[in-house]
Scaffold this active site. Structure first.
Site, PDB file in Angstrom:
ATOM      1  N   CYS A   1     -17.359  11.442  -2.444  1.00 40.51           N
ATOM      2  CA  CYS A   1     -18.804  11.271  -2.488  1.00 40.51           C
ATOM      3  C   CYS A   1     -19.428  12.359  -3.351  1.00 40.51           C
ATOM      4  O   CYS A   1     -18.818  13.377  -3.642  1.00 40.51           O
ATOM      5  CB  CYS A   1     -19.387  11.332  -1.080  1.00 40.51           C
ATOM      6  SG  CYS A   1     -18.619  10.183   0.082  1.00 40.51           S
TER       7      CYS A   1
ATOM      8  N   ARG B   1     -18.580   9.513  -8.629  1.00 38.90           N
ATOM      9  CA  ARG B   1     -17.840   9.944  -7.440  1.00 38.90           C
ATOM     10  C   ARG B   1     -17.975   8.964  -6.276  1.00 38.90           C
ATOM     11  O   ARG B   1     -17.271   9.092  -5.270  1.00 38.90           O
ATOM     12  CB  ARG B   1     -18.335  11.324  -6.984  1.00 38.90           C
ATOM     13  CG  ARG B   1     -18.158  12.422  -8.013  1.00 38.90           C
ATOM     14  CD  ARG B   1     -18.644  13.742  -7.460  1.00 38.90           C
ATOM     15  NE  ARG B   1     -17.788  14.196  -6.375  1.00 38.90           N
ATOM     16  CZ  ARG B   1     -16.769  15.031  -6.520  1.00 38.90           C
ATOM     17  NH1 ARG B   1     -16.457  15.490  -7.710  1.00 38.90           N
ATOM     18  NH2 ARG B   1     -16.054  15.397  -5.476  1.00 38.90           N
TER      19      ARG B   1
ATOM     20  N   TRP C   1     -18.999   7.075  -1.239  1.00 41.02           N
ATOM     21  CA  TRP C   1     -17.807   6.233  -1.294  1.00 41.02           C
ATOM     22  C   TRP C   1     -17.325   6.130   0.151  1.00 41.02           C
ATOM     23  O   TRP C   1     -16.901   7.112   0.751  1.00 41.02           O
ATOM     24  CB  TRP C   1     -16.737   6.854  -2.188  1.00 41.02           C
ATOM     25  CG  TRP C   1     -15.560   5.957  -2.433  1.00 41.02           C
ATOM     26  CD1 TRP C   1     -15.439   5.030  -3.421  1.00 41.02           C
ATOM     27  CD2 TRP C   1     -14.337   5.917  -1.698  1.00 41.02           C
ATOM     28  NE1 TRP C   1     -14.209   4.406  -3.337  1.00 41.02           N
ATOM     29  CE2 TRP C   1     -13.513   4.934  -2.291  1.00 41.02           C
ATOM     30  CE3 TRP C   1     -13.848   6.616  -0.587  1.00 41.02           C
ATOM     31  CZ2 TRP C   1     -12.242   4.637  -1.814  1.00 41.02           C
ATOM     32  CZ3 TRP C   1     -12.584   6.323  -0.101  1.00 41.02           C
ATOM     33  CH2 TRP C   1     -11.793   5.345  -0.714  1.00 41.02           C
TER      34      TRP C   1
ATOM     35  N   ASN D   1     -19.264  15.163   2.287  1.00 40.84           N
ATOM     36  CA  ASN D   1     -18.141  14.587   1.562  1.00 40.84           C
ATOM     37  C   ASN D   1     -16.869  15.024   2.280  1.00 40.84           C
ATOM     38  O   ASN D   1     -16.657  16.221   2.477  1.00 40.84           O
ATOM     39  CB  ASN D   1     -18.131  15.088   0.107  1.00 40.84           C
ATOM     40  CG  ASN D   1     -16.942  14.582  -0.680  1.00 40.84           C
ATOM     41  OD1 ASN D   1     -16.302  13.607  -0.306  1.00 40.84           O
ATOM     42  ND2 ASN D   1     -16.625  15.250  -1.775  1.00 40.84           N
ATOM     43  N   GLY D   2     -16.028  14.058   2.677  1.00 40.05           N
ATOM     44  CA  GLY D   2     -14.794  14.401   3.382  1.00 40.05           C
ATOM     45  C   GLY D   2     -14.584  13.514   4.592  1.00 40.05           C
ATOM     46  O   GLY D   2     -15.242  12.486   4.753  1.00 40.05           O
TER      47      GLY D   2
ATOM     48  N   GLU E   1       0.954   2.681 -16.822  1.00 39.67           N
ATOM     49  CA  GLU E   1      -0.418   3.140 -17.042  1.00 39.67           C
ATOM     50  C   GLU E   1      -1.286   2.023 -17.607  1.00 39.67           C
ATOM     51  O   GLU E   1      -2.443   1.857 -17.193  1.00 39.67           O
ATOM     52  CB  GLU E   1      -0.413   4.351 -17.979  1.00 39.67           C
ATOM     53  CG  GLU E   1      -1.776   4.852 -18.404  1.00 39.67           C
ATOM     54  CD  GLU E   1      -2.657   5.327 -17.255  1.00 39.67           C
ATOM     55  OE1 GLU E   1      -3.868   5.503 -17.476  1.00 39.67           O
ATOM     56  OE2 GLU E   1      -2.143   5.509 -16.123  1.00 39.67           O
TER      57      GLU E   1
ATOM     58  N   LYS F   1      -4.647   0.487 -15.777  1.00 39.67           N
ATOM     59  CA  LYS F   1      -5.971   0.399 -16.396  1.00 39.67           C
ATOM     60  C   LYS F   1      -6.543  -1.011 -16.226  1.00 39.67           C
ATOM     61  O   LYS F   1      -7.725  -1.177 -15.920  1.00 39.67           O
ATOM     62  CB  LYS F   1      -5.889   0.753 -17.891  1.00 39.67           C
ATOM     63  CG  LYS F   1      -5.710   2.215 -18.153  1.00 39.67           C
ATOM     64  CD  LYS F   1      -6.976   3.007 -17.917  1.00 39.67           C
ATOM     65  CE  LYS F   1      -6.896   4.112 -16.935  1.00 39.67           C
ATOM     66  NZ  LYS F   1      -5.859   4.586 -16.199  1.00 39.67           N
TER      67      LYS F   1
ATOM     68  N   GLU G   1      -7.562  -1.582 -12.585  1.00 34.94           N
ATOM     69  CA  GLU G   1      -8.714  -0.780 -12.166  1.00 34.94           C
ATOM     70  C   GLU G   1     -10.040  -1.389 -12.590  1.00 34.94           C
ATOM     71  O   GLU G   1     -11.000  -1.395 -11.809  1.00 34.94           O
ATOM     72  CB  GLU G   1      -8.612   0.630 -12.766  1.00 34.94           C
ATOM     73  CG  GLU G   1      -7.588   1.524 -12.087  1.00 34.94           C
ATOM     74  CD  GLU G   1      -7.524   2.893 -12.743  1.00 34.94           C
ATOM     75  OE1 GLU G   1      -7.438   3.891 -12.003  1.00 34.94           O
ATOM     76  OE2 GLU G   1      -7.551   2.976 -13.985  1.00 34.94           O
TER      77      GLU G   1
ATOM     78  N   HIS H   1      15.937  -8.700 -13.663  1.00 32.85           N
ATOM     79  CA  HIS H   1      16.246  -8.499 -12.252  1.00 32.85           C
ATOM     80  C   HIS H   1      15.068  -8.899 -11.357  1.00 32.85           C
ATOM     81  O   HIS H   1      14.799  -8.244 -10.353  1.00 32.85           O
ATOM     82  CB  HIS H   1      16.649  -7.040 -12.002  1.00 32.85           C
ATOM     83  CG  HIS H   1      17.885  -6.632 -12.735  1.00 32.85           C
ATOM     84  ND1 HIS H   1      19.155  -6.896 -12.249  1.00 32.85           N
ATOM     85  CD2 HIS H   1      18.059  -6.027 -13.929  1.00 32.85           C
ATOM     86  CE1 HIS H   1      20.048  -6.438 -13.104  1.00 32.85           C
ATOM     87  NE2 HIS H   1      19.408  -5.906 -14.137  1.00 32.85           N
TER      88      HIS H   1
ATOM     89  N   LYS I   1     -13.952   8.580  -8.765  1.00 31.84           N
ATOM     90  CA  LYS I   1     -13.263   9.383  -9.774  1.00 31.84           C
ATOM     91  C   LYS I   1     -12.338  10.413  -9.155  1.00 31.84           C
ATOM     92  O   LYS I   1     -11.201  10.587  -9.579  1.00 31.84           O
ATOM     93  CB  LYS I   1     -14.297  10.074 -10.661  1.00 31.84           C
ATOM     94  CG  LYS I   1     -13.704  10.862 -11.818  1.00 31.84           C
ATOM     95  CD  LYS I   1     -13.066   9.929 -12.830  1.00 31.84           C
ATOM     96  CE  LYS I   1     -12.478  10.659 -14.001  1.00 31.84           C
ATOM     97  NZ  LYS I   1     -11.741   9.762 -14.896  1.00 31.84           N
TER      98      LYS I   1
END
Length: 614
Positions: free
Chosen positions: A2, A27, A75, A101-102, A487, A491, A494, A510, A609
């Site tokens: 947050c 955030r 968040w 935040n937490g 990666e 992307k 996301e 496989h 983020k």
């Protein structure tokens, strides 16, 4: 996760808080809220579900007067995203307001005890439990707000960065942190508070980074007062920000993510400045030079990271083992910290984190440090928690990364780790001078070669439209480019919400080959190096099953270009440096698919983020 912002001074607080929330919105953006103490002594809280713009609309006709306030963009962890669960939260009497935040891990036990004392709860959050506990302590012990915060936090298990207002003491703002970042900005007869420096840089370049279990009191007309939760007085250490306001603006780009993709030639040059000499024949990393013996005597290197940083760590594994002949293990921080890992005193642990606040990575290195390992960190944010805990490290110096999906931070991490691998290899004598010089010189050419790849942006944007229909993607790569395949898939997931998976190309037979069809696009990273012929065979197998192939190839590769449906060319380079070029088209492909689908590429759903909670 947050975003926290606070102000106390002589200006109107509301415009500063709202602007700060916009800067911190990367955030968290499930909901937002603001608390203000008016000149008449009222404590007003306004909250709204959604982004900061929703809060602005809601508060447009409200009383937003006052020169002290706190604000929050959320968040969600405890309780669904809505206006009730949004921060700030009132205490029972509505005397206090808090933002947080937490995660308070023992909130249920605390809540049960407070309920027995007659406290009621409006929300489903752990944060409301904390503000009720502070008020209960303040009343029961007959103490001031700062002391009540100290005593309440001694009962708390978990992580927190908090800011608290008391309408009966309108000249004071109290804040504290443990495991979540918090920074104080010092202006002229005013103070700013935030989760990071982005809301502060417009007003001052003087900051204090609050340490774990510290409580700070910001009072009008007084110096910053910092103590521990046990009331041990601390001396504030004022530092200067290495951040400019222009770095926080889009600069004419439609999204921060596209801006940050296009910044990579410059940011990688900045990362190498002062480290790769002007003749491009030597690398000097002070973090390595000052701790040379720890690296040279290491029996093993453990790399710990999360998400995109973990992919950078995988690339580093290939480079360190090739150049330095030291065994490397790459660990997800969240698994490493909980599986009772075997750590020796001659191990080197490398932690990678863009923000330097990733909770799992921070906990992982604290565990490793307790067992005697040497901790080296790769981080972008100066003064963050992870570099402060580490024994040594390397800042990437790419400037703030606002887009939630990491781009320029990833390539800078790969550059920093490659430079470290080269330093160890040369010092150990496990690579020849010729190989070392060849790679160092080529590293200096990478920014210009990225510019050439970025020149294909329009073409990638055009054919990206073809793939918006897709529900699944497969990404394939080998060697140094296997992590790049993962990666690229990350992307796409996301920001476009298309399911995608990255695999080693040789593993396609496989299992994943069963998924190949006309509806399954396959991205194949096929530079002309290493196992090129094997990857070409994989492409032919895909085309034999009517799969659609997007290939990343070396300039002039007519073979793969002829087989693939679409081919994106990159300049030739050393194999170990190809990830710095092959990842650029994958970033652009994900971006343009997401834009055509109408997704919010800078603030994708459910993501934030900086993951400062478990």
């Amino acid at each position: 996760m947050c975003g926290i912002v606070g102000y106390i001074g002589k200006r109107k607080a509301y415009p500063i808080l709202i602007k700060g929330l916009h800067r911190l919105e990367y955030r968290g953006y499930d909901s937002a809220g603001v608390a203000l103490i008016t000149p008449a002594g009222q404590l007003n809280i306004y909250k709204a579900k959604g982004k900061v713009s929703e809060l602005e609309a809601y508060a447009a006709d409200k009383d937003t007067d006052g020169c002290i306030g706190i604000a929050h963009t959320r968040w969600a962890t405890h309780g669904e995203p809505n206006a009730v669960n949004a921060h700030p939260h009132y205490s029972e009497s509505e005397r206090l307001a808090i933002i947080h935040n937490g995660i308070i891990e023992n909130y249920a036990v605390l809540k049960a005890g407070l309920s027995q004392q007659g406290y009621t709860f409006r929300s489903d959050t752990d944060t409301e439990v904390l503000v009720q506990l502070i008020e209960y302590t303040q009343v029961d012990r007959q103490v001031d707000l700062k002391t009540a915060v100290q005593l309440a936090l001694q009962q708390v298990i978990g992580a927190y960065a908090i800011a608290v207002l008391d309408k009966e003491n309108p000249g004071t703002l109290i804040a504290a942190r443990k495991g979540s970042p918090l920074v104080v900005g010092i202006g002229n007869d005013e103070y700013f508070l935030a989760s990071d420096a982005t809301p502060i840089v417009e007003y001052t370049d003087k900051v204090i980074y609050i340490e774990d279990e510290e409580v700070v009191a910001l009072r009008l007309g007084q110096e910053v007062d910092i103590t521990t939760i046990g009331n041990v007085q601390k001396t504030p250490e004022i530092k200067r920000l290495e951040l400019s306001l222009s770095q926080l603006e889009k600069g004419g780009y439609p999204h921060f993510m596209l801006k940050e993709i296009f910044e990579q030639p410059r940011t990688l040059t900045d990362s190498m400045r002062g480290r790769v000499n002007v003749r491009q024949d030597n690398i000097a990393l002070s973090g390595f030079i000052d701790n040379k013996e720890r690296f040279l005597n290491a029996k093993r290197i453990i790399i710990t990271a999360c998400g995109t940083s973990w992919h950078a760590g995988l690339i580093a594994m290939y480079a360190i083992e090739e150049f330095a002949q030291i065994p490397v293990e790459v660990e997800y921080s969240s698994e490493f910290r909980y599986r009772k890992p075997v750590i020796h005193k001659d191990d080197v642990v490398i932690a990678i984190s863009q923000s330097g606040e990733t909770a799992d990575t921070l906990a992982a290195i604290q565990l490793a440090k307790q067992k005697g390992a040497f901790i080296f960190s790769i981080c972008n944010v100066v003064g963050a928690s992870i570099p402060r805990v580490s024994d040594s490290g390397c800042y990437t110096h790419v400037g703030p990364e606002i887009g939630v999906a990491s781009t320029k931070a990833f390539t800078a991490q790969v550059v920093a780790l490659t430079m470290l691998a080269l330093c160890i290899g040369r010092e150990k004598g496990t690579m020849s001078d010729e190989q070392y010089l060849r790679i160092v010189r080529e590293l200096g050419q990478i920014p210009d070669k990225i510019e050439r790849v970025l020149g294909q942006n329009k073409r990638i944007a055009d054919f990206a439209k073809t793939f918006t229909y897709a529900q699944n993607f497969i990404y394939l790569g080998r060697g140094y480019n296997f992590p790049v395949a993962m990666e690229g898939a990350l992307k796409l997931k996301e920001i476009s919400y298309i399911h995608a998976e990255g695999y080693p190309a040789a593993e396609m037979k496989h299992g994943p080959i069963a998924l190949i069809s006309q509806e399954m696009p396959v991205v194949v990273i096929a530079p002309r190096c290493g196992t090129y012929e094997k990857v070409v065979s994989n492409i032919q197998e895909i085309k034999a099953r009517k799969g659609r192939v997007i290939a990343i190839v070396t300039d002039g590769d007519e073979l793969v270009s002829r087989i693939a449906d679409y081919a994106i060319e990159i300049p030739a380079t050393e194999e170990c440096l190809t990830p710095l070029l092959t990842v650029i088209p994958l970033q652009l492909l994900a971006y343009h698919i997401a834009v055509v689908k109408g997704c919010d590429v800078d603030q994708p759903r459910n993501l934030a983020k900086s993951v400062t909670v478990e």
